[in-house]
Design a protein around this motif. Sequence first.
Motif, PDB file in Angstrom:
ATOM      1  N   THR A  64      44.400  69.076  20.453  1.00 52.49           N
ATOM      2  CA  THR A  64      45.200  67.994  19.898  1.00 52.49           C
ATOM      3  C   THR A  64      44.465  67.300  18.762  1.00 52.49           C
ATOM      4  O   THR A  64      45.012  66.438  18.104  1.00 52.49           O
ATOM      5  CB  THR A  64      45.542  66.973  20.987  1.00 52.49           C
ATOM      6  N   SER A 123      48.069  59.331  24.655  1.00 48.95           N
ATOM      7  CA  SER A 123      49.225  59.705  25.474  1.00 48.95           C
ATOM      8  C   SER A 123      49.507  61.205  25.384  1.00 48.95           C
ATOM      9  O   SER A 123      50.143  61.778  26.266  1.00 48.95           O
ATOM     10  CB  SER A 123      50.446  58.917  25.025  1.00 48.95           C
ATOM     11  N   GLU A 124      49.024  61.837  24.311  1.00 56.72           N
ATOM     12  CA  GLU A 124      49.331  63.266  24.149  1.00 56.72           C
ATOM     13  C   GLU A 124      48.377  64.176  24.928  1.00 56.72           C
ATOM     14  O   GLU A 124      48.564  65.387  24.970  1.00 56.72           O
ATOM     15  CB  GLU A 124      49.362  63.635  22.651  1.00 56.72           C
ATOM     16  N   SER A 140      43.467  66.139  15.533  1.00 58.69           N
ATOM     17  CA  SER A 140      44.053  66.256  14.200  1.00 58.69           C
ATOM     18  C   SER A 140      42.911  66.183  13.210  1.00 58.69           C
ATOM     19  O   SER A 140      42.038  65.329  13.304  1.00 58.69           O
ATOM     20  CB  SER A 140      45.045  65.130  13.961  1.00 58.69           C
ATOM     21  N   ASN A 154      45.157  74.279  25.027  1.00 58.90           N
ATOM     22  CA  ASN A 154      45.978  73.083  24.952  1.00 58.90           C
ATOM     23  C   ASN A 154      45.148  71.832  24.671  1.00 58.90           C
ATOM     24  O   ASN A 154      45.663  70.739  24.645  1.00 58.90           O
ATOM     25  CB  ASN A 154      46.803  72.895  26.232  1.00 58.90           C
ATOM     26  N   SER A 198      46.666  65.365  28.462  1.00 54.44           N
ATOM     27  CA  SER A 198      46.964  65.307  29.898  1.00 54.44           C
ATOM     28  C   SER A 198      45.741  64.805  30.661  1.00 54.44           C
ATOM     29  O   SER A 198      44.607  64.992  30.206  1.00 54.44           O
ATOM     30  CB  SER A 198      47.358  66.694  30.399  1.00 54.44           C
TER      31      SER A 198
END
Length: 380
Positions: free
Chosen positions: A375, A263-264, A377, A372, A266
């Motif tokens: 994400t 969901s994080e 991790s 961007n 795009s």
Amino acid sequence: MFSLNKNLPCLLGDEFASKFQWFPEAASTFSQENDWLFWLITWICVLFFVPIAGCLFYFSLKYKKPKGEKAESNTAHNTPLELAWSILPSFFLVGMFVIGAKSYLNQRTVPDGANDIRVDAAMWKWGMDYGNGVINPELHILINEPTKLSMRSRDVIHSLFIPAFRAKKDIVPGRYNYMWFEAIKTAGERVVGKKLADAQKENAGQVWDYDKWQFTEDGYRFFDLYCTEYCGKDHSAMQSAVVVHETEDDLNAWIKKVSKRGSEVSPEDWGEKLYLRRGCAGCHTVDGTKRVGPSFKGTYGNVRPLADGSTVKADENYVRESILYPKSKVVAGYQPVMPSYKGQLSDDDIDSIIAYLKTLSGDTPAAPPAGNADTESTTK
Ligand code: HEC
Ligand SMILES: [Cu+2]
């Protein structure tokens, strides 16, 4: 089943190999077996070659006749000697054959319960299928467990080769071919933190450069995977990475991460990832240059000329159809060589690709999605 003593020293072999790097790292059970046999055969050959060549030289000098003297015939026959030098070496030959054949059969016989991964080979990309529609060009496997590859080709003959595993098998269109191996070590410590983040940033928007970084997009060190059957223009680009995971949790975490858009992320970024990961980039550029297929720059929203003389507006339905049924509307000036991605991309994947294509069309300036995509991790 016959098994070679894994701890037997490779005579002088290991010493030499590590010094001169003749062989890549030995990372599977086959590597030890194959290398051991290779050095055994090599040293047996040396053992025979040196004295035979030595005698040849020695005698040809010793019995050299002065110029002009006629050569004598010597038909003397020594049966025990002839029997000895025929029979004794044949023991070596049969021995080498038996060890080689057993090890070959072992490598051709997939053990029960091996982890099965489907491999889809096509000009010029790899698709490793982890089930549930998770397809990725990288091969991720578990350490100390047999892995079976069920391989098929969509077009021509390819061949999957992992040098560090000493494992290789052709992939022939129209049938399944199988291979298996068991990794005994990982390729090294995972890269985390700033080094990884910097690499991800620098590489953003490009096909991941394994040669440059020596680790994967997720920071894993890897073994090389090549296609070793010349399969056309971009054959040399048909390479990928093998990552050996130490735990099942780590492997599953990776599969989860590449499986679908979180969901994080795009849709535009995910679309770009798919464009890079799923082989589109091999045929389509985003900067306007033609490759095997038309560039994606300015495709979306524009009128496309088709091979049958008609035209079509590139809207969502057209892009979707082009991905699922590439042959139904062929762009003028191109061969209908694009493979169908039916069953391989989810609806969300296709939506994401459409969203990505929109960022490349004329009206919205194609701003590179800078920074961007980080994400990822980095756990561990
Ligand atoms: C083997 C090369 C190849 C690969 C891989 C490939 N394509 Fe194509 N693609 C083509 C060719 C050639 C055409 C033009 C002929 C046609 O329309 O079938 C095309 C046409 C298209 C079109 C229509 C483009 C236009 O200008 O109207 C779209 C959209 C498209 N591809 C999307 C994709 C996506 C998305 C992927 C990856 C998931 C992909 N393609 C992978 C070769 C490829
Ligand atoms: Cu190939």
